[in-house]
Every structure is written in structure tokens, then in C-alpha cells.
Design an enzyme around this catalytic site. Structure first.
Site, PDB file in Angstrom:
ATOM      1  N   LYS A   1     -10.926   4.242  -1.479  1.00 30.52           N
ATOM      2  CA  LYS A   1     -10.851   2.266  -1.700  1.00 30.52           C
ATOM      3  C   LYS A   1     -11.317   1.732  -1.681  1.00 30.52           C
ATOM      4  CE  LYS A   1      -5.540   2.997  -1.639  1.00 30.52           C
ATOM      5  NZ  LYS A   1      -4.215   2.814  -0.923  1.00 30.52           N
TER       6      LYS A   1
ATOM      7  N   GLN B   1      -1.542   0.449   4.340  1.00 28.87           N
ATOM      8  CA  GLN B   1      -1.283   1.359   3.196  1.00 28.87           C
ATOM      9  C   GLN B   1       0.096   2.170   4.111  1.00 28.87           C
ATOM     10  OE1 GLN B   1      -3.120   3.431   1.978  1.00 28.87           O
ATOM     11  NE2 GLN B   1      -2.470   5.488   1.272  1.00 28.87           N
TER      12      GLN B   1
ATOM     13  N   ASP C   1      -0.042  -3.547  -3.931  1.00 35.38           N
ATOM     14  CA  ASP C   1       0.924  -2.594  -3.942  1.00 35.38           C
ATOM     15  C   ASP C   1       2.035  -3.120  -5.280  1.00 35.38           C
ATOM     16  OD1 ASP C   1      -0.064  -0.334  -2.967  1.00 35.38           O
ATOM     17  OD2 ASP C   1      -0.100  -0.703  -1.449  1.00 35.38           O
TER      18      ASP C   1
HETATM   19  N1  GUN Z   1       0.163   5.822   0.533  1.00 35.58           N
HETATM   20  C1  GUN Z   1       0.040   6.934  -1.117  1.00 35.58           C
HETATM   21  N2  GUN Z   1      -0.139   5.835  -1.648  1.00 35.58           N
HETATM   22  C2  GUN Z   1      -0.387   4.915  -1.708  1.00 35.58           C
HETATM   23  C3  GUN Z   1      -0.389   3.141  -2.435  1.00 35.58           C
HETATM   24  O1  GUN Z   1      -0.681   3.495  -4.136  1.00 35.58           O
HETATM   25  N3  GUN Z   1      -0.038   2.348  -1.621  1.00 35.58           N
HETATM   26  C4  GUN Z   1      -0.302   2.606  -0.311  1.00 35.58           C
HETATM   27  N4  GUN Z   1      -0.421   1.206   0.825  1.00 35.58           N
HETATM   28  N5  GUN Z   1      -0.173   3.815   0.246  1.00 35.58           N
HETATM   29  C5  GUN Z   1       0.461   4.540  -0.085  1.00 35.58           C
END
Ligand code: GUN
Length: 256
Positions: free
Chosen positions: A29, A73, A96
Site C-alpha cells: 500500500k 491494518q 477502509d
Molecule cells: N487486512 C486484510 N485486508 C485488509 C484491508 O483491506 N484493510 C485493512 N485495514 N486490513 C486488512
């Protein structure tokens, strides 16, 4: 944006602990932000940190005008109250879409969430851009996590699919999956979905990313999907690989 409104978009990422899959997501990311000219800030906290420390990190990004999106996350270590932490993210910065109000609005007809979580959005975007019709089709979502399974099933319903959700207690997962035109697997169980689970011509999206030890790869492990690719590829009309399938699409949706 810099030229037009004098601002650069900013993303803040909070990573707690040392999970390798989470580290991979976050690394990708941040790299994508750099490539797109988006400012990114990251706060890393130890596995055993206090809930208060995570909430303080969120609060300071909530107040930082240079940050427009905040991402905690997931999954978080067990001792932390995930709901409380996600609730502390400012609604307008919840890129998110995990805030209960955004998730609730996703579930309700006639309501629009401010953000839709990027993995479900990436899955649906893959279907649309590949010319796969969703309306009126049977879709099966395997897994019901708050991160992927639940919002994906809600988003598919918004696109007028008939959606079944398979969970660990489902009696006949193979039979249910066999009837699906679209299969989205998000369990984290490597190679769970076998070729004979699929209807010939089904479209398969594999969201699984389970780290498996592999000394020959760059980071000492490789990511394995939920779908037994070698079998499924012979039955499906379209399938996403792991890695290189949903992952990059998820990141594109986050930045978008
Ligand atoms: N863990 C797995 N996929 C995601 C996501 O799309 N966002 C976040 N914050 N954590 C994750």
C-alpha cells in the site's frame, strides 16, 4: 490536486504487531502511494501495545489536516478491542469502510456508505471490468469475516446477485458452491476450494493470502490462496491467481 486545490492526499496506516501477511499488505500500500504521489505516514506499534496507544495514534491522524484517510491494518492482536479502535476512526477518513456506520449504510438499501472497503470493491470491479454479469447470478461467498466476506456479500447484493454465504459450520459447502456462477473465496484456508467444488464455467475470485514457508522466495515465504488453482483453472471460465490477482486490485481501489 496539488495544482487545482493546493493539497496532496494523505494516507495514514497503523500496523500493530508482526504478522507477515499484514506487513506485505502495508508495504504494498505504501509503495503504491509513493508511485501515485499520495503522501503516506505509517505508525508501527508492538504486538503487546496497549489499546490506548492505538487509539492515540488514530486520534492524532484524525486531527491531522494533511491526512485524509486512516487505515488500521487488520486483524489486530487478540487483546485489542477491534470495534472500539475502528469506531475511533473519523467517519470521513474511514477509507477502509470498516466503521460500523459505513458498514451499516452498505447493508441498507437506499443508503450510501462514504467508503466501501477496498477488497470487496476490488472483487466487484474485477467482475465488471472482465464483463462478468452480476445481476441475477448465483454468487457464493466463502467466509464471513468483517474484512472481506461480509462486505463482499453486501456489495454483491447491491449489484443484484443472489448471494449465499458459506461459513465453517455450513453442512454442504461443496454442494452450495457447485451451484454458483460466481465464487469468492475469503477464508485464509490454503487450497480449500477444489476443482470439483465448481460449476463448469464459474468465475472464481480468490482472496486468500496464507503465508507458507518458502526459503527460496525473497521474504522467506509465499502467499497461497484459498483455491486450488491448478484444479480450478480447468473448470472455471475465469479465475484470479494468488499472488497477483485481487491484491493489486485492492490497492488500486484504496488509492482510487
Ligand atoms: N487486512 C486484510 N485486508 C485488509 C484491508 O483491506 N484493510 C485493512 N485495514 N486490513 C486488512
Amino acid at each position: 490536486m496539488k495544482e487545482i486545490i493546493g493539497e496532496v492526499p494523505g494516507l495514514a496506516v497503523i500496523l500493530v504487531g508482526q504478522r507477515r501477511d499484514s506487513q506485505t499488505y502495508v508495504r504494498n500500500k505504501i509503495k503504491a502511494c509513493e508511485e501515485a504521489g499520495i503522501k503516506s505516514l505509517m505508525t508501527e506499534l508492538p504486538e503487546n501495545c496497549k489499546e490506548e496507544e492505538v487509539i492515540n495514534a488514530v486520534s492524532s491522524f484524525n486531527e491531522d489536516p494533511s491526512i485524509h484517510g486512516i487505515l488500521v491494518q487488520l486483524p489486530l492482536p487478540q487483546h485489542l478491542d477491534e470495534e472500539k479502535i475502528l469506531n475511533s476512526v473519523k467517519l470521513e477518513k474511514d477509507v477502509d469502510g470498516f466503521h460500523p456506520l459505513n458498514m451499516g449504510n452498505l447493508a441498507m438499501r437506499g443508503k450510501e456508505p462514504l467508503f466501501i472497503s477496498c477488497t470487496p470493491k476490488g472483487c466487484v470491479e474485477l467482475l465488471i471490468r472482465s464483463g462478468v454479469e452480476i445481476m441475477g447470478k448465483n454468487a457464493v461467498v466463502i467466509g464471513r469475516s468483517n474484512i472481506v466476506g461480509l462486505p463482499t456479500s453486501l456489495l454483491l447484493q447491491r449489484h443484484h446477485a443472489t448471494v449465499s454465504i458459506v461459513n465453517a459450520f455450513t453442512k454442504n459447502p461443496e454442494q452450495i458452491t457447485c451451484e454458483a456462477d460466481i465464487v469468492i473465496a475469503a477464508t485464509g484456508v490454503p487450497n480449500l476450494v477444489r476443482g470439483h467444488w465448481l460449476k463448469p464455467g464459474a468465475v472464481v475470485i480468490d482472496v486468500g493470502t496464507c503465508p507458507i514457508e518458502d526459503p527460496s522466495s525473497e521474504f522467506g515465504y509465499r502467499l497461497t490462496g484459498d483455491v486450488c488453482y491448478e484444479e480450478a483453472v480447468r473448470v472455471a471460465s475465469a479465475i484470479t491467481p494468488v499472488p497477483g490477482g485481487v491484491g493489486p486490485m485492492t490497492i488500486a481501489m484504496l488509492l482510487f
